[in-house]
Write an enzyme that holds these catalytic residues in place. Structure first.
Site, PDB file in Angstrom:
ATOM      1  N   GLN A   1      -3.965  -0.679  12.125  1.00  0.00           N
ATOM      2  CA  GLN A   1      -3.119  -0.975  10.950  1.00  0.00           C
ATOM      3  C   GLN A   1      -1.867  -0.098  10.912  1.00  0.00           C
ATOM      4  O   GLN A   1      -1.003  -0.307  10.071  1.00  0.00           O
ATOM      5  CB  GLN A   1      -3.884  -0.906   9.632  1.00  0.00           C
ATOM      6  N   TYR A   2      -1.768   0.854  11.834  1.00  0.00           N
ATOM      7  CA  TYR A   2      -0.558   1.672  11.918  1.00  0.00           C
ATOM      8  C   TYR A   2       0.295   1.270  13.117  1.00  0.00           C
ATOM      9  O   TYR A   2       1.208   1.987  13.522  1.00  0.00           O
ATOM     10  CB  TYR A   2      -0.932   3.159  11.952  1.00  0.00           C
TER      11      TYR A   2
ATOM     12  N   ARG B   1       3.546  -7.292   4.336  1.00  0.00           N
ATOM     13  CA  ARG B   1       3.174  -5.890   4.128  1.00  0.00           C
ATOM     14  C   ARG B   1       4.441  -5.046   4.179  1.00  0.00           C
ATOM     15  O   ARG B   1       5.382  -5.347   4.921  1.00  0.00           O
ATOM     16  CB  ARG B   1       2.218  -5.424   5.238  1.00  0.00           C
ATOM     17  N   HIS B   2       4.429  -3.952   3.414  1.00  0.00           N
ATOM     18  CA  HIS B   2       5.538  -2.995   3.511  1.00  0.00           C
ATOM     19  C   HIS B   2       5.677  -2.498   4.951  1.00  0.00           C
ATOM     20  O   HIS B   2       4.728  -2.545   5.740  1.00  0.00           O
ATOM     21  CB  HIS B   2       5.293  -1.816   2.565  1.00  0.00           C
TER      22      HIS B   2
ATOM     23  N   ARG C   1       5.148   3.648   7.016  1.00  0.00           N
ATOM     24  CA  ARG C   1       5.207   4.649   5.953  1.00  0.00           C
ATOM     25  C   ARG C   1       4.688   5.993   6.457  1.00  0.00           C
ATOM     26  O   ARG C   1       4.117   6.089   7.542  1.00  0.00           O
ATOM     27  CB  ARG C   1       4.346   4.193   4.767  1.00  0.00           C
TER      28      ARG C   1
ATOM     29  N   ARG D   1       7.052   2.055  -1.786  1.00  0.00           N
ATOM     30  CA  ARG D   1       7.297   1.563  -0.423  1.00  0.00           C
ATOM     31  C   ARG D   1       7.311   0.041  -0.355  1.00  0.00           C
ATOM     32  O   ARG D   1       7.991  -0.549   0.482  1.00  0.00           O
ATOM     33  CB  ARG D   1       6.261   2.134   0.548  1.00  0.00           C
TER      34      ARG D   1
ATOM     35  N   HIS E   1       0.306  -4.913   0.229  1.00  0.00           N
ATOM     36  CA  HIS E   1      -0.319  -3.866   1.051  1.00  0.00           C
ATOM     37  C   HIS E   1      -1.280  -4.486   2.073  1.00  0.00           C
ATOM     38  O   HIS E   1      -1.791  -5.582   1.862  1.00  0.00           O
ATOM     39  CB  HIS E   1      -1.131  -2.920   0.163  1.00  0.00           C
ATOM     40  N   ASP E   2      -1.602  -3.713   3.108  1.00  0.00           N
ATOM     41  CA  ASP E   2      -2.500  -4.244   4.148  1.00  0.00           C
ATOM     42  C   ASP E   2      -3.893  -4.565   3.613  1.00  0.00           C
ATOM     43  O   ASP E   2      -4.456  -5.614   3.933  1.00  0.00           O
ATOM     44  CB  ASP E   2      -2.582  -3.304   5.357  1.00  0.00           C
TER      45      ASP E   2
END
Ligand SMILES: *[C@@H]1O[C@H](CO)[C@@H](O)[C@H](O)[C@H]1NC(C)=O
Ligand SMILES: *[C@@H]1O[C@H](CO)[C@@H](O)[C@H](O)[C@H]1NC(C)=O
Ligand SMILES: *[C@@H]1O[C@H](CO)[C@@H](O)[C@H](O)[C@H]1NC(C)=O
Ligand SMILES: *[C@@H]1O[C@H](CO)[C@@H](O)[C@H](O)[C@H]1NC(C)=O
Ligand SMILES: *[C@@H]1O[C@H](CO)[C@@H](O)[C@H](O)[C@H]1NC(C)=O
Ligand SMILES: *[C@@H]1O[C@H](CO)[C@@H](O)[C@H](O)[C@H]1NC(C)=O
Ligand SMILES: *[C@@H]1O[C@H](CO)[C@@H](O)[C@H](O)[C@H]1NC(C)=O
Ligand SMILES: *[C@@H]1O[C@H](CO)[C@@H](O)[C@H](O)[C@H]1NC(C)=O
Length: 438
Positions: free
Chosen positions: A39-40, A66-67, A70, A151, A331-332
């Site tokens: 997820q990153y 998704r943003h 971050r 974000r 968000h995720d």
């Protein structure tokens, strides 16, 4: 007066130039490695976008994004800092890959979008204008909502800036609704206090893959005494430092590609058991968005008794009907709940916390990378003189199979069959919603 078609045609060559004017910098690694960051992971299309089949035209698009990238959340930051300091405290180091630790200080921010994440969102705006320009006009601007997290809001604004840029500043969408995350919010997963966690499953997996890594590093760095969770924290520093600094983090060099593949599975389990099919109260948190989506696709009022805010969703100012372009920012974790409510990425059996299933389609780098996107296209298709309405869904540009509504291989379902297939959402989660608070 210019005909709309003519205008779209005249703009298209400039649009191609604008769309390739990518502002997202390279991070200095190859895609294979970056996609082990789960997820990153930075955004990569999961497939090349394909236009709908011949005879079909897109009449509405629903984007959920998704943003962008971050900084770590506070608790993750603290954990990573502690593990890094523990490694730094070793009495000696065998290997030049550890040299950087002599001067390393943990200095990442918290929660906020990093510049790389803003660029990802901006590029998405460019891409989406370019792709869907025929749905946009002075009277048909995209309608935007965002969950009220800095974000997420900034990502939405960066998307509008990219969209405006690609249209030569002709169309500058505005962010119309920002939904407070402490209230009813279909773009966040904050309304289900009884939801469980994925801690058991991720710990089980760390117990399988991390000991060998810990042994290797503890031998090279005597005195560090790293535990399995320290290994996970140090691996997590690789993506977070890299997206923050837009340069390869030296922590990445402490691990092999195989080891990062294990890290990726750790991320898959986190989401599967945290918000996905492995979590009893995961899918239900996506129901509110799905019911809003059905309302937009059918032009009928929202019917939902879960997360929706009835005040917002019954007003034409905050939930206008019958538009051609909707864009929501989230968000995720919430997107994972939404995929699971829809029936996407269903697995034949739950993921095994002790062994990666190599056939799994549940790979979060393809589902919710930074700035990941779910797009639901409504289509009008004509075949044999008959015209009908259809739906197809793309996740990060990959057309999703929808066996659950009669997709015969091209990713299309009739709108009616799609609506019919969404029983779980239409029945407000079939009792699961009550379990969130009971
Ligand atoms: C790309 O973006 C830069 C900076 O905004 C701009 O100067 C340049 O003209 C753009 N190039 C194209 C092909 O649009
Ligand atoms: C990508 O990077 C990894 C790790 O550095 C390396 O093992 C792999 O061979 C590279 N793959 C490609 C396709 O370059
Ligand atoms: C350092 O590591 C190498 C293998 O990576 C090993 O051959 C060597 O014995 C180690 N040196 C010490 C002092 O432990
Ligand atoms: C650490 O910093 C010192 C002083 O700035 C510098 O001389 C040294 O080369 C640095 N070491 C590494 C491994 O970067
Ligand atoms: C992203 O949005 C923020 C907040 O509006 C702004 O400060 C920043 O310049 C934007 N960056 C890009 C690349 O659009
Ligand atoms: C619903 O939305 C309205 C308008 O933003 C807000 O004032 C209200 O607090 C929200 N109520 C709930 C329960 O979410
Ligand atoms: C939206 O379109 C549908 C179907 O054409 C129609 O039934 C409905 O009344 C329209 N809603 C609004 C608010 O215009
Ligand atoms: C907020 O959600 C709760 C739980 O579904 C619901 O009972 C309530 O009516 C909602 N409030 C509004 C303003 O929609």
């Amino acid at each position: 007066m210019l005909r709309k078609g003519a205008l779209a045609l005249a703009l298209s060559s400039e649009l191609v130039a604008a769309a390739i004017n990518n502002t997202t910098p390279s991070l200095g690694f190859n895609q294979t490695l970056e996609q082990t960051w789960a997820q990153y992971s930075p955004y990569y299309p999961a497939a090349e976008y394909t236009a709908p089949p011949d005879g079909c035209s897109i009449i509405q698009v629903n984007l959920l994004q998704r943003h962008g990238a971050r900084y770590p959340k506070k608790s993750d930051g603290k954990a990573m800092k502690k593990s890094a300091e523990q490694l730094q405290g070793a009495s000696s180091f065998n290997g030049s890959e550890y040299d950087f630790l002599a001067n390393f200080t943990y200095d990442l921010g918290t929660d906020d979008l990093v510049p790389y994440g803003a660029a990802q969102s901006y590029d998405a705006g460019q891409l989406h204008y370019t792709r869907y320009a025929s749905l946009v006009s002075e009277n048909m601007m995209p309608f935007l909502r965002a969950s009220d997290s800095e974000r997420v809001v900034e990502s939405a604004l960066n998307w509008t800036a990219g969209f405006a840029y690609a249209s030569n500043q002709q169309y500058a969408p505005v962010l119309s609704v920002i939904i407070d995350q402490s209230t009813n919010d279909t773009l966040d997963d904050n309304m289900c206090p009884n939801v469980g966690t994925s801690d058991d499953e991720t710990t089980d997996w760390a117990d399988v893959f991390a000991p060998a890594i810990a042994d290797r590093i503890n031998a090279a760095a005597p005195g560090a005494s790293l535990s399995n969770s320290d290994i996970v924290n140090l691996m997590m520093l690789c993506p977070f430092e890299t997206v923050a600094n837009e340069a390869p983090s030296p922590f990445c060099d402490l691990f092999t590609l195989d080891e990062f593949n294990s890290y990726e599975y750790y991320g898959d389990l986190t989401d599967y058991y945290g918000n996905g099919y492995g979590q009893e109260l995961g899918p239900v948190q996506g129901v509110g968005y799905v019911n809003e989506l059905l309302a937009r696709l059918t032009g009928q009022p929202v019917q939902d008794e879960t997360q929706t805010n009835h005040t917002l969703d019954s007003s034409p100012t905050t939930f206008p009907m019958n538009l051609t372009f909707y864009a929501d920012f989230s968000h995720d974790n919430q997107m994972i709940s939404i995929y699971s409510a829809l029936g996407l990425f269903a697995q034949p059996h739950n993921l095994d916390p002790t062994q990666p299933d190599t056939e799994r389609t549940w790979q979060v780098y393809k589902m919710v990378p930074f700035s990941g996107r779910l797009i639901t296209e409504k289509l009008s298709c004509t075949a044999d003189g008959e015209t009908g309405e259809y739906v197809r869904i793309l996740v990060n540009d990959a057309v999703q199979p929808m066996d659950f509504c009669g997709d015969t291989g091209n990713g299309l379902c009739t709108l009616d069959n799609f609506v019919e297939s969404q029983q779980y959402a239409r029945l407000n989660g079939e009792g699961d919603w009550a379990l969130c608070t009971d």
